[in-house]
Design a protein around this motif. Structure first.
Motif, PDB file in Angstrom:
ATOM      1  N   ARG A 135       0.799  -1.262  -0.178  1.00  0.00           N
ATOM      2  CA  ARG A 135      -0.066   0.042   0.003  1.00  0.00           C
ATOM      3  C   ARG A 135       0.785   1.124  -0.092  1.00  0.00           C
ATOM      4  O   ARG A 135       0.637   2.203  -0.784  1.00  0.00           O
ATOM      5  CB  ARG A 135      -0.989  -0.191   1.196  1.00  0.00           C
ATOM      6  N   ILE A 136       2.009   1.315   0.922  1.00  0.00           N
ATOM      7  CA  ILE A 136       2.601   2.236   0.963  1.00  0.00           C
ATOM      8  C   ILE A 136       3.347   2.648  -0.295  1.00  0.00           C
ATOM      9  O   ILE A 136       3.769   3.832  -0.919  1.00  0.00           O
ATOM     10  CB  ILE A 136       3.761   2.297   2.105  1.00  0.00           C
ATOM     11  N   LEU A 137       4.014   1.513  -0.835  1.00  0.00           N
ATOM     12  CA  LEU A 137       4.752   1.813  -2.304  1.00  0.00           C
ATOM     13  C   LEU A 137       3.640   2.513  -3.416  1.00  0.00           C
ATOM     14  O   LEU A 137       4.069   3.298  -4.278  1.00  0.00           O
ATOM     15  CB  LEU A 137       5.202   0.341  -2.865  1.00  0.00           C
ATOM     16  N   ALA A 138       2.388   1.751  -3.372  1.00  0.00           N
ATOM     17  CA  ALA A 138       1.340   2.421  -4.337  1.00  0.00           C
ATOM     18  C   ALA A 138       1.218   4.001  -4.146  1.00  0.00           C
ATOM     19  O   ALA A 138       1.226   4.681  -5.167  1.00  0.00           O
ATOM     20  CB  ALA A 138       0.146   1.630  -4.144  1.00  0.00           C
ATOM     21  N   GLN A 139       1.187   4.355  -2.924  1.00  0.00           N
ATOM     22  CA  GLN A 139       0.997   5.749  -2.559  1.00  0.00           C
ATOM     23  C   GLN A 139       1.940   6.599  -3.269  1.00  0.00           C
ATOM     24  O   GLN A 139       1.925   7.658  -3.858  1.00  0.00           O
ATOM     25  CB  GLN A 139       0.677   5.881  -1.257  1.00  0.00           C
ATOM     26  N   LEU A 140       3.130   6.063  -2.867  1.00  0.00           N
ATOM     27  CA  LEU A 140       4.355   6.880  -3.136  1.00  0.00           C
ATOM     28  C   LEU A 140       4.609   6.905  -4.560  1.00  0.00           C
ATOM     29  O   LEU A 140       5.315   7.757  -5.125  1.00  0.00           O
ATOM     30  CB  LEU A 140       5.642   6.269  -2.219  1.00  0.00           C
ATOM     31  N   GLU A 141       4.490   5.740  -5.201  1.00  0.00           N
ATOM     32  CA  GLU A 141       4.597   5.632  -6.725  1.00  0.00           C
ATOM     33  C   GLU A 141       3.861   6.735  -7.356  1.00  0.00           C
ATOM     34  O   GLU A 141       4.150   7.659  -8.302  1.00  0.00           O
ATOM     35  CB  GLU A 141       4.368   4.500  -7.395  1.00  0.00           C
ATOM     36  N   ALA A 142       2.363   6.710  -6.790  1.00  0.00           N
ATOM     37  CA  ALA A 142       1.479   7.778  -7.402  1.00  0.00           C
ATOM     38  C   ALA A 142       2.252   9.064  -7.305  1.00  0.00           C
ATOM     39  O   ALA A 142       1.837  10.107  -8.042  1.00  0.00           O
ATOM     40  CB  ALA A 142       0.052   7.606  -6.737  1.00  0.00           C
ATOM     41  N   LYS A 143       2.410   9.459  -5.876  1.00  0.00           N
ATOM     42  CA  LYS A 143       3.151  10.694  -5.528  1.00  0.00           C
ATOM     43  C   LYS A 143       4.129  11.111  -6.385  1.00  0.00           C
ATOM     44  O   LYS A 143       4.295  12.288  -6.805  1.00  0.00           O
ATOM     45  CB  LYS A 143       3.348  10.782  -4.122  1.00  0.00           C
ATOM     46  N   GLY A 144       4.886  10.194  -6.633  1.00  0.00           N
ATOM     47  CA  GLY A 144       6.218  10.598  -7.157  1.00  0.00           C
ATOM     48  C   GLY A 144       6.283  10.313  -8.819  1.00  0.00           C
ATOM     49  O   GLY A 144       7.197  10.661  -9.634  1.00  0.00           O
ATOM     50  N   GLY A 145       5.047   9.941  -9.419  1.00  0.00           N
ATOM     51  CA  GLY A 145       4.989   9.796 -10.875  1.00  0.00           C
ATOM     52  C   GLY A 145       5.637   8.644 -11.368  1.00  0.00           C
ATOM     53  O   GLY A 145       6.217   8.914 -12.580  1.00  0.00           O
ATOM     54  N   VAL A 146       6.041   7.605 -10.507  1.00  0.00           N
ATOM     55  CA  VAL A 146       6.707   6.451 -11.042  1.00  0.00           C
ATOM     56  C   VAL A 146       5.791   5.433 -12.081  1.00  0.00           C
ATOM     57  O   VAL A 146       4.590   5.193 -11.744  1.00  0.00           O
ATOM     58  CB  VAL A 146       7.064   5.335  -9.855  1.00  0.00           C
ATOM     59  N   GLN A 147       6.545   5.459 -13.055  1.00  0.00           N
ATOM     60  CA  GLN A 147       5.825   4.794 -14.130  1.00  0.00           C
ATOM     61  C   GLN A 147       5.675   3.368 -14.196  1.00  0.00           C
ATOM     62  O   GLN A 147       4.854   2.517 -14.813  1.00  0.00           O
ATOM     63  CB  GLN A 147       6.456   5.241 -15.669  1.00  0.00           C
ATOM     64  N   ARG A 148       6.426   2.329 -13.628  1.00  0.00           N
ATOM     65  CA  ARG A 148       6.426   1.034 -13.405  1.00  0.00           C
ATOM     66  C   ARG A 148       6.278   0.538 -11.855  1.00  0.00           C
ATOM     67  O   ARG A 148       7.143   1.109 -11.355  1.00  0.00           O
ATOM     68  CB  ARG A 148       7.428   0.364 -14.436  1.00  0.00           C
ATOM     69  N   PRO A 149       5.766  -0.386 -11.610  1.00  0.00           N
ATOM     70  CA  PRO A 149       5.721  -0.796 -10.151  1.00  0.00           C
ATOM     71  C   PRO A 149       6.936  -1.418  -9.788  1.00  0.00           C
ATOM     72  O   PRO A 149       7.741  -2.113 -10.319  1.00  0.00           O
ATOM     73  CB  PRO A 149       4.437  -1.964 -10.196  1.00  0.00           C
ATOM     74  N   ILE A 150       7.267  -1.109  -8.556  1.00  0.00           N
ATOM     75  CA  ILE A 150       8.377  -1.250  -7.865  1.00  0.00           C
ATOM     76  C   ILE A 150       8.111  -2.866  -7.267  1.00  0.00           C
ATOM     77  O   ILE A 150       7.318  -2.679  -6.483  1.00  0.00           O
ATOM     78  CB  ILE A 150       9.122  -0.295  -6.785  1.00  0.00           C
ATOM     79  N   LEU A 151       8.933  -3.782  -7.243  1.00  0.00           N
ATOM     80  CA  LEU A 151       8.707  -5.068  -6.986  1.00  0.00           C
ATOM     81  C   LEU A 151       9.258  -5.112  -5.474  1.00  0.00           C
ATOM     82  O   LEU A 151       9.954  -4.281  -5.014  1.00  0.00           O
ATOM     83  CB  LEU A 151       9.193  -5.910  -7.845  1.00  0.00           C
ATOM     84  N   VAL A 152       8.826  -6.233  -4.961  1.00  0.00           N
ATOM     85  CA  VAL A 152       9.104  -6.396  -3.291  1.00  0.00           C
ATOM     86  C   VAL A 152       9.828  -7.877  -3.226  1.00  0.00           C
ATOM     87  O   VAL A 152       9.592  -8.985  -3.974  1.00  0.00           O
ATOM     88  CB  VAL A 152       7.882  -6.373  -2.470  1.00  0.00           C
ATOM     89  N   HIS A 153      10.941  -7.785  -2.666  1.00  0.00           N
ATOM     90  CA  HIS A 153      11.596  -9.125  -2.171  1.00  0.00           C
ATOM     91  C   HIS A 153      11.664  -9.405  -0.782  1.00  0.00           C
ATOM     92  O   HIS A 153      12.126  -8.393  -0.167  1.00  0.00           O
ATOM     93  CB  HIS A 153      12.973  -9.253  -2.790  1.00  0.00           C
ATOM     94  N   ALA A 154      11.268 -10.356  -0.140  1.00  0.00           N
ATOM     95  CA  ALA A 154      11.079 -10.611   1.355  1.00  0.00           C
ATOM     96  C   ALA A 154      12.465 -11.415   1.690  1.00  0.00           C
ATOM     97  O   ALA A 154      12.882 -12.389   0.812  1.00  0.00           O
ATOM     98  CB  ALA A 154       9.912 -11.448   1.567  1.00  0.00           C
ATOM     99  N   ILE A 155      12.893 -11.105   2.980  1.00  0.00           N
ATOM    100  CA  ILE A 155      13.902 -12.026   3.388  1.00  0.00           C
ATOM    101  C   ILE A 155      13.457 -12.901   4.497  1.00  0.00           C
ATOM    102  O   ILE A 155      12.694 -12.424   5.243  1.00  0.00           O
ATOM    103  CB  ILE A 155      14.880 -11.173   4.091  1.00  0.00           C
ATOM    104  N   LEU A 156      13.575 -14.243   4.448  1.00  0.00           N
ATOM    105  CA  LEU A 156      13.358 -15.276   5.509  1.00  0.00           C
ATOM    106  C   LEU A 156      14.183 -15.282   6.615  1.00  0.00           C
ATOM    107  O   LEU A 156      15.357 -15.854   6.520  1.00  0.00           O
ATOM    108  CB  LEU A 156      13.020 -16.401   4.916  1.00  0.00           C
ATOM    109  N   GLU A 157      13.853 -14.561   7.853  1.00  0.00           N
ATOM    110  CA  GLU A 157      14.866 -14.376   8.858  1.00  0.00           C
ATOM    111  C   GLU A 157      14.347 -14.755  10.093  1.00  0.00           C
ATOM    112  O   GLU A 157      14.999 -14.720  11.140  1.00  0.00           O
ATOM    113  CB  GLU A 157      15.444 -12.910   8.914  1.00  0.00           C
ATOM    114  N   THR A 158      12.966 -15.189  10.319  1.00  0.00           N
ATOM    115  CA  THR A 158      12.529 -15.558  11.594  1.00  0.00           C
ATOM    116  C   THR A 158      11.626 -16.988  11.366  1.00  0.00           C
ATOM    117  O   THR A 158      11.216 -17.237  10.125  1.00  0.00           O
ATOM    118  CB  THR A 158      11.415 -14.773  12.152  1.00  0.00           C
ATOM    119  N   ALA A 159      11.316 -17.515  12.754  1.00  0.00           N
ATOM    120  CA  ALA A 159      10.671 -18.742  12.388  1.00  0.00           C
ATOM    121  C   ALA A 159       9.263 -18.686  12.089  1.00  0.00           C
ATOM    122  O   ALA A 159       8.558 -19.312  11.464  1.00  0.00           O
ATOM    123  CB  ALA A 159      10.757 -19.473  13.945  1.00  0.00           C
ATOM    124  N   ARG A 160       8.730 -17.415  12.462  1.00  0.00           N
ATOM    125  CA  ARG A 160       7.385 -17.209  11.904  1.00  0.00           C
ATOM    126  C   ARG A 160       7.281 -16.841  10.715  1.00  0.00           C
ATOM    127  O   ARG A 160       6.410 -17.326   9.763  1.00  0.00           O
ATOM    128  CB  ARG A 160       6.765 -15.903  12.917  1.00  0.00           C
TER     129      ARG A 160
END
Length: 360
Positions: A135-160
């Motif tokens: 959600r935050i990325l979408a809001q900031l992309e709209a605000k900054g006029g970003v033309q393509r979506p920034i992708l997300v990469h997660a790090i697996l660092e916890t048991a949960r």
């Protein structure tokens, strides 16, 4: 309940439309650099074209009093560097419970959002963390006029996070992939190792004792030991979660920079299990990752022979005394697709694969 039809709709007015398929770009190594370190920053232009991914690190290894300098340094590097077609620019933001993460996102997305390909999020616990970033990325992309979506990469660092890995992998169309973070995960699991990735000599199986003349075991004799892989289960489950959702799994860091042999072994284990790349903490690891995460010439030549013998993957044939059927044909298609993608950006690989084909 959110309708499935809305899954690929922008989460903010004016934000770019989410991707329906993650771009399959070469990502054999994710090379980390500290944007607050002037010497490292000066080397970035020379790394373009050498590394598939260059990642400006804002989190671990950057001291608290250097956080703002790292963020500002990354903005400057993004503005001044032409990364071309073959090198991606990623960043690892600070953790979601830190006081720096909002400034990381606000600054980077609005100022250089069109240069950032992927945002790596540390210590992801569950899909709710990805929803928050989404959600935050979408809001900031709209605000900054970003033309393509920034992708997300997660790090697996916890048991949960490990327990929720399937939900994390499918949490957003932005999901590009997941990396194993062995050091933090080991601590969170209370594993008894202080190594950053790799194996441990205490994690082993021992050969059964020899039998005496009367058939009873002789426990005093020499017995071989075989070191096991601490991370086999974790990597395999991460790979399954990523494959299920069409994203990419990565091995994380190998901390012993001088042990290039063990680094290559660990990277190869991850490659064979399905990972597409690994982190590089030192330039010496770039060539290791490039070698390991590219199919060998022999594998490519064999895959071509299978494809030529079974163009549509139907039936069964014998090649060099071994049966090849639709299942092995599919395996060969994985190798050929990867080889084609990598060689398109790497003339040396393209030449090697061409020569292997001629020899075959």
């Amino acid at each position: 309940m959110r309708s499935a039809k809305d899954f690929f709709a922008p989460l903010a007015v004016g934000a770019p439309t989410p991707v329906r398929e993650v771009p399959a770009r070469p990502s054999r190594m994710i090379h980390f650099f500290d944007p607050s370190n002037p010497k490292m920053a000066a080397k970035v232009p020379d790394m373009v074209g050498v590394s598939d991914v260059l990642l400006g690190n804002l989190e671990d290894a950057v001291a608290a009093d250097k956080k703002e300098a790292a963020r500002e340094g990354l903005v400057q590097i993004a503005r001044e560097t032409d990364f071309g077609e073959h090198t991606q620019l990623w960043t690892r933001i600070n953790s979601l419970d830190s006081p720096w993460v909002l400034d990381d996102l606000t600054t980077l997305v609005t100022e250089v959002g069109d240069k950032i390909d992927v945002v790596m999020v540390p210590k992801v616990q569950g899909p709710e963390d990805i929803h928050y970033i989404d959600r935050i990325l979408a809001q900031l992309e709209a605000k900054g006029g970003v033309q393509r979506p920034i992708l997300v990469h997660a790090i697996l660092e916890t048991a949960r996070g490990m327990a929720n890995v399937e939900e994390i992998a499918g949490a957003s169309p932005r999901m590009q992939g997941i990396s194993l973070g062995p050091a933090d995960l080991a601590a969170d699991r209370r594993m008894k190792t202080t190594r950053v990735g790799g194996g441990h000599p205490g994690y082993l199986v021992r050969q059964d004792p020899a039998k005496g003349t009367d058939g009873t075991p002789e426990y005093a004799g020499e017995r071989s030991v075989f070191q096991q892989d601490l991370w086999h289960y974790t990597i395999a489950r991460m790979v399954d979660a990523c494959a299920m959702h069409g994203i990419f799994p990565f091995y994380g860091p190998f901390g012993d920079i001088k042990d290039t042999v063990a680094c290559e072994d660990q990277f190869r284990n991850a490659f064979l299990l399905g990972c597409v790349g690994a982190w590089s903490l030192h330039p010496v690891q770039i060539d290791i990752a490039k070698k390991v995460f590219s199919p060998t010439a022999e594998d490519v030549a064999h895959a071509r022979r299978v494809k030529e013998a079974m163009p549509d993957g139907r039936g069964a044939v014998m090649i060099d005394g071994k049966m090849e059927d639709d299942a092995s044909w599919k395996q060969c298609m994985v190798v050929l697709e990867l080889a084609e993608r990598l060689s398109a950006n790497d003339p040396e690989l393209a030449k090697m694969y061409a020569e292997a084909g001629n020899e075959g």
